[in-house]
Design a protein around this motif. Structure first.
Motif: not given
Lengths: 184, 184
Positions: B79, B86-90, B122
């Motif tokens: 990200l 808020v979003a998915c990190q990988t 997400c």
């Protein structure tokens, strides 16, 4: 959990409860993830959605994000992840509210930015501001334990007096968590 | 110029005009500044405010930002700066719409994400998506000129059919500018 749900703050919660949720969600998101860009990007989103769920003046926050040390120039901050309008790219240590927080390594709680000497008007709508330094442990030349600045949390509000000691308390906790939880 | 003014898009402009303003403002902001975090952070803000100034479906954009190559793991995106929840990190290469854009190095224009094999939810609110790879020149082993992926532009919309060939055209221009204007 769907990640976006972290950004949902229940209606009618207090500022303390909103900040507590930000801290808990941030800690959960940072578990197993130490990339500072990724972690600051999600934290800016958490903060933004927390403020927008609260009554005024918190709902009047118009910028929430980060500046970090500029790898290309000592004693300069450079823009990191944020929510809000386009922002100044670099800020010299000592210049304006952000620069003062960087050079003093002390939180700056400014009820009226127009009265702050050398205030940088990235956005004329911003009327009050809180800036909290993010520090990490560092060893001095004499082996003494010191702290080193790695960045700042910067929150602007479109009304005067947008922040108080409650904001200071929780944003300083958040800065401590960010200092520990990311590789800088 | 006050930086925040870059985020102001006049009422009633067309999508082409909004994207043209994004490209012009981005180019101006990148003049003398090649830090990718700083430049992606301001670009996410420009895109977000452009979409919010337009009629539906563009106004229904609920996430605008970036993933970049994860320095800690090959064939994984991490990200970057964004606006939205808020979003998915990988994201692994090949996984979902972002992963498909990364592994194929081709724009993915998806009118209905629920029909896309392996879509990563997400945020359940996202119904359509466009993902554009950001590439830079790279030399192959045989000296042949090739391109290398450095990141992706990812835009989600809360309604189906949020994007079309106009979005593809201008976001591909933006990806080309970002590839050239930042140090990756």
């Amino acid at each position: 959990m769907v990640h976006a749900d972290s950004s949902t703050f229940a209606a009618g919660i207090s500022r303390e409860e909103a900040y507590t949720q930000v801290l808990e969600q941030a800690e959960a998101l940072f578990d197993g993830q130490r990339n500072w860009v990724c972690n600051l990007a999600n934290t800016a989103s958490l903060l933004w959605h927390a403020y927008k769920s609260l009554p005024a003046p918190s709902s009047e926050v118009n910028w929430a994000g980060f500046y970090v040390l500029d790898p290309s120039k000592p004693s300069q901050l450079i823009l990191g992840p944020f929510h809000g309008k386009v922002a100044c790219q670099t800020i010299a240590f000592g210049r304006g509210v952000c620069g003062a927080a960087a050079s003093t390594m002390e939180t700056q709680l400014v009820p009226d930015v127009d009265l702050f000497p050398g205030h940088i008007a990235c956005d004329g709508d911003s009327k009050s501001e809180i800036v909290v330094p993010i520090r990490i442990p560092a060893s001095g030349d004499d082996g003494e334990q010191k702290t080193k600045l790695v960045g700042i949390i910067d929150i602007d509000c479109a009304v005067k007096g947008g922040f108080d000691e409650v904001d200071r308390k929780y944003l300083e906790k958040l800065a401590e968590l960010l200092g520990k939880a990311c590789d800088w």
